[in-house]
Structure formats: C-alpha cells, structure tokens
Design a protein around this motif. Structure first.
Motif, mmCIF file in Angstrom:
data_model
loop_
_atom_site.group_PDB
_atom_site.id
_atom_site.type_symbol
_atom_site.label_atom_id
_atom_site.label_comp_id
_atom_site.label_asym_id
_atom_site.label_seq_id
_atom_site.Cartn_x
_atom_site.Cartn_y
_atom_site.Cartn_z
ATOM 1 N N VAL A 184 10.691 -13.354 -2.390
ATOM 2 C CA VAL A 184 9.673 -13.005 -1.720
ATOM 3 C C VAL A 184 8.996 -11.645 -1.986
ATOM 4 N N HIS A 185 7.998 -11.277 -1.418
ATOM 5 C CA HIS A 185 7.218 -9.972 -1.761
ATOM 6 C C HIS A 185 6.736 -9.322 -0.464
ATOM 7 N N GLY A 186 6.358 -8.085 -0.657
ATOM 8 C CA GLY A 186 6.091 -7.381 0.615
ATOM 9 C C GLY A 186 5.053 -7.756 1.358
ATOM 10 N N SER A 187 4.308 -8.635 0.954
ATOM 11 C CA SER A 187 3.015 -9.396 1.632
ATOM 12 C C SER A 187 3.504 -10.541 2.503
ATOM 13 N N ILE A 215 11.184 -8.774 -3.644
ATOM 14 C CA ILE A 215 10.912 -7.940 -4.843
ATOM 15 C C ILE A 215 10.367 -6.449 -4.200
ATOM 16 N N GLY A 216 11.144 -5.815 -3.929
ATOM 17 C CA GLY A 216 10.754 -4.317 -3.577
ATOM 18 C C GLY A 216 11.929 -3.611 -3.009
ATOM 19 N N VAL A 217 11.967 -2.388 -3.119
ATOM 20 C CA VAL A 217 12.898 -1.606 -2.338
ATOM 21 C C VAL A 217 12.874 -1.733 -0.821
ATOM 22 N N GLY A 218 11.602 -1.329 -0.476
ATOM 23 C CA GLY A 218 11.125 -1.493 1.149
ATOM 24 C C GLY A 218 11.491 -2.964 1.585
ATOM 25 N N TYR A 219 11.795 -3.096 2.778
ATOM 26 C CA TYR A 219 11.776 -4.804 3.088
ATOM 27 C C TYR A 219 11.258 -4.635 4.718
ATOM 28 N N VAL A 269 16.182 0.159 -9.655
ATOM 29 C CA VAL A 269 15.273 0.028 -10.962
ATOM 30 C C VAL A 269 14.170 0.786 -10.683
ATOM 31 N N LEU A 270 13.574 1.188 -9.722
ATOM 32 C CA LEU A 270 12.176 1.563 -9.438
ATOM 33 C C LEU A 270 12.092 3.056 -9.252
ATOM 34 N N THR A 271 13.308 3.609 -8.890
ATOM 35 C CA THR A 271 13.413 5.236 -8.418
ATOM 36 C C THR A 271 12.585 5.942 -9.380
ATOM 37 N N ALA A 326 4.886 6.160 0.314
ATOM 38 C CA ALA A 326 5.949 5.328 1.213
ATOM 39 C C ALA A 326 5.500 4.012 1.667
ATOM 40 N N ARG A 327 4.865 3.875 2.765
ATOM 41 C CA ARG A 327 4.190 2.959 3.357
ATOM 42 C C ARG A 327 2.961 3.193 4.136
ATOM 43 N N GLY A 328 2.032 2.178 4.260
ATOM 44 C CA GLY A 328 1.054 2.312 5.347
ATOM 45 C C GLY A 328 1.447 2.336 6.622
ATOM 46 N N PRO A 372 -3.996 1.417 -5.426
ATOM 47 C CA PRO A 372 -3.928 0.259 -4.804
ATOM 48 C C PRO A 372 -2.268 -0.028 -4.973
ATOM 49 N N HIS A 373 -1.310 0.651 -3.934
ATOM 50 C CA HIS A 373 -0.283 0.142 -4.109
ATOM 51 C C HIS A 373 0.580 -0.095 -5.447
ATOM 52 N N ILE A 374 0.659 0.920 -6.399
ATOM 53 C CA ILE A 374 1.046 0.608 -7.697
ATOM 54 C C ILE A 374 2.061 1.688 -8.215
ATOM 55 N N GLY A 375 2.925 2.080 -7.112
ATOM 56 C CA GLY A 375 3.967 3.201 -7.419
ATOM 57 C C GLY A 375 5.038 2.581 -8.428
ATOM 58 N N SER A 376 5.437 1.413 -8.166
ATOM 59 C CA SER A 376 6.469 1.026 -9.235
ATOM 60 C C SER A 376 5.917 0.239 -10.227
ATOM 61 N N ALA A 377 4.638 0.173 -10.518
ATOM 62 C CA ALA A 377 3.969 -0.602 -11.574
ATOM 63 C C ALA A 377 3.850 -0.052 -12.995
ATOM 64 N N THR A 395 9.581 -1.664 -15.195
ATOM 65 C CA THR A 395 10.369 -1.590 -13.707
ATOM 66 C C THR A 395 9.607 -2.878 -12.929
ATOM 67 N N ARG A 396 8.472 -3.547 -13.099
ATOM 68 C CA ARG A 396 8.003 -4.547 -12.608
ATOM 69 C C ARG A 396 9.011 -5.709 -12.794
ATOM 70 N N HIS A 397 9.198 -5.858 -14.198
ATOM 71 C CA HIS A 397 10.276 -6.834 -14.678
ATOM 72 C C HIS A 397 11.491 -6.538 -14.083
HETATM 73 C C1 8YV Z 1 6.350 -2.953 -4.735
HETATM 74 C C2 8YV Z 1 7.301 -1.225 -2.899
HETATM 75 O O1 8YV Z 1 5.282 -2.884 -5.367
HETATM 76 O O2 8YV Z 1 9.264 -1.449 -3.693
HETATM 77 C C3 8YV Z 1 8.576 -1.326 -2.856
HETATM 78 O O3 8YV Z 1 9.211 -1.119 -1.705
HETATM 79 O O4 8YV Z 1 6.509 -0.676 -2.064
HETATM 80 C C4 8YV Z 1 6.601 -1.489 -4.336
HETATM 81 O O5 8YV Z 1 7.612 -0.895 -5.621
HETATM 82 C C5 8YV Z 1 6.102 -3.828 -3.370
HETATM 83 O O6 8YV Z 1 6.703 -3.749 -2.615
HETATM 84 C C6 8YV Z 1 5.799 -5.345 -4.126
HETATM 85 O O7 8YV Z 1 6.555 -6.040 -3.238
#
Ligand code: 8YV
Length: 336
Positions: A51-54, A74-78, A99-101, A239-241, A286-291, A295-297
């Motif tokens: 799953v994804h943050g959305s 897929i994301g460190v924040g959950y 992996v995204l630090t 961080a997060r909205g 547009p929320h691309i900190g880890s992009a 890293t996305r891979h």
């Molecule tokens: C991701 C993020 O782009 O890892 C996180 O918590 O906010 C970003 O790295 C996002 O969560 C995609 O799911």
C-alpha cells in the motif's frame, strides 16, 4: 495454493514481476485512485497488500477484509494505517525506513536552499522576461545558509541526516527539539544541541520540520509558534501535511511575519491552500522528498521483501525486515 495479494498503486514493473514469482497479483498499473469501497472490493480474499500513503487502512476496511494478514506500506511514515486496529486483528504492518533517509535529507536541504535563496521566485522572474537590468544590488537578496542556526523539529533518522549536512557541510549551529533527547555521544557526533520547542522557534534562522504525523503533532506549528519565529526565518516542512497549520502559515507568509517557507507536504494534499499558492515567498513541491529513482525503487523493493517474508511459503526468510508491529508475528503461530 498461492496466496493472492494487491498492489494498490502503480510501481516499477520489476517489483510486480518479483511479487508474481510468489503470489497471484492484482496490480494497478493505470494508477487509478480507488475510493475506500473500491479498495475493499479489490482486497476481498487477498491475504496481503503493498500500500501507499494515499490508502487509508482502518478498522472498517480490516473488518470488511478478514483474510488480510499483511499490509506493507511504501513509505517510512504510516499515519495512513491504524496500526492498533491492525495489531488487534493480527494484521502485520511494515514500512520502509532507512532506505530513504539520505535522499529525503538531501531534498530537505535542497528545499531549504531554494527557499532561503529565492531560487524558484527568481527563476519565474527570468522566464517571464522581467530581467531587463543586470546587477541590481538588492535583486532577489535572500538569507545565508552557512554560519546560521539550523533548527530541526523531530530528530529521528532523517532529522539527524539533515543535522549532519548542516553542521559539517555548511558550518551551521544545529539545535533540535524532539520527544526524547539523543544520547550525548549521538548529539556530539552530529554537533547538535537539544533545546525546548520555544527556544528552537525563537533561535532558528532555518527551521526544518521532520516530525512524524500523529494526534500529538497535529498543528505543532500554528499561529502561536509562528509568532515566536524570527521575521527573517525560513520554515521547511518535509514531514506531513497537518503538522503545520497551513492557513496560519499562509497568513504569516503573506504578512511577512516570517521570511519564507519551503513546503513539500500539505494538509489535504494534493490540494494546496489557495493563500499559499498566492504567496511569492513560498517554494512548493508535490511530496517528492524521497523521489530519486534509486530510492523509490529501494522503497518498493523493501515493501516487497516484507510481503514475501510474511506470506510466501517459499520465502528465503520468514522474518520481515522492517515490521512496525512485530508482536503480530508471534501471534500467527497461536490458534485464533
Ligand atoms: C513517500 C513519505 O513518497 O516515506 C514517507 O513517509 O512521505 C514519502 O517518502 C510516500 O509515503 C509515498 O507512499
């Protein structure tokens, strides 16, 4: 029989190929955003999901999908996942730390520099054809980064990586505030000094927000906090909205009560507060900190490793590398 899993958002084909070696996979290569009922419908009779943050994973969804056993974010924040509700129902949750630090810290610094040195504002000026006289003494003057005070709110892995960049790359004085203070040797190795939150706000020339979103960090930066900041300060939120009160920030920016802001995350994204869109002293991404591609891979790959370890009978290891609620794994061996 093979387990069946869902991948809720489009991802690298190599990731879905790898999952198909172990599972029956329903993916979403068209990257359609599913409503909660559509997500529930697609999760029926599936035991796992990437799953994804959305995607919102809550008690209602879990009750409607009783076969679900592992949710790999897929994301460190959950904060999109109700972990307590998952643990209660013995559903494993995993995330993608580490992996995204560095990529996210690099981006935080890029946003800080673009904001303090007014890079996007001046680029728009050039593109509009407004640059008609060279060398004006005050053209797009901004604030320095080197030898200033860098404040960090939230001193986890990404906060520490930003501290290292500031202290060793730009000779900044680094101060931080965090729920818990770092051990003295960790503080020393980052040249970082712990301060209370109000001191952080008062003394920072550049404030970077890296605190995870939770009920307790909701609007951690709002009208009162913005009023404590220097009029010359920049604020960066990667961080997060919801950690920042966007309406209060837009007002502070438009009234020049702080100098500028760099924002990668927003309340209710992908919508952006209209008063932020109108402000010239804000850099918006547009929320691309880890992009980065790598890293996305790596993030998608780690989520895949977690799902395979949790559910694939032929997995090389049965230990998911980055569980959020590892206690669930013990309970899997117990009768329901
Ligand atoms: C991701 C993020 O782009 O890892 C996180 O918590 O906010 C970003 O790295 C996002 O969560 C995609 O799911």
């Amino acid at each position: 029989m093979r387990e069946s899993v869902l991948v809720t958002r489009a991802t690298f084909p190599s990731i879905t190929d790898r999952l198909r070696e172990h599972f029956d996979v329903l993916d979403n290569s068209s990257d359609t955003i599913w409503s909660q009922p559509e997500l529930i419908q697609r999760l029926q009779n599936r035991s796992g999901a990437v799953v994804h943050g959305s995607d919102r994973i809550d008690g209602t969804l879990l009750d409607a999908c009783p076969q679900l056993r592992a949710v790999c974010n897929i994301g460190v924040g959950y904060n999109n996942i109700d972990v307590e509700a998952c643990t209660l129902r013995r559903v494993l949750v995993t995330n993608t730390p580490d992996v995204l630090t560095d990529t996210t810290a690099d981006f935080g610094f890029a946003l800080l520099m673009a904001t303090a040195r007014r890079i996007t504002e001046s680029e728009h000026f050039v593109r509009r054809g407004d640059w008609t006289i060279t060398g004006r003494y005050d053209m797009f003057v901004g604030s320095d980064i080197h030898d200033t005070t860098l404040g960090i709110l939230g001193m986890g892995r990404i906060g520490q990586a930003i501290a290292r960049r500031g202290a060793f790359g730009f000779d900044m004085r680094v101060i931080y505030h965090n729920r818990s203070r770092l051990a003295p040797d960790v503080e020393a190795s980052h040249r970082a000094h712990y301060v209370d939150k109000d001191t952080l706000l008062r003394e920072s020339d550049h404030l970077v927000i890296v605190v995870p979103y939770s009920k307790s960090s909701h609007h951690a930066i709002a009208t009162r906090e913005l009023a404590l900041m220097k009029r010359t300060a920049t604020l960066v939120n990667i961080a997060r909205g919801g950690v920042v009160d966007d309406a209060a920030l837009a007002l502070a920016l438009n009234e020049h009560r702080i100098a500028a802001a760099g924002l990668d995350v927003f309340e209710g994204e992908p919508r952006v507060h209209p008063d932020l869109l109108d402000a010239s002293n804000v850099v918006l991404t547009p929320h691309i900190g880890s992009a980065s591609v790598a890293t996305r891979h790596a993030m998608a790959s780690l989520a895949t490793d977690n799902l395979i370890a949790a559910l694939a009978p032929n997995a090389p290891t049965r230990v998911p590398p980055t569980p959020v609620n590892p206690e669930v794994l013990q309970s899997w061996d117990l009768p329901k």
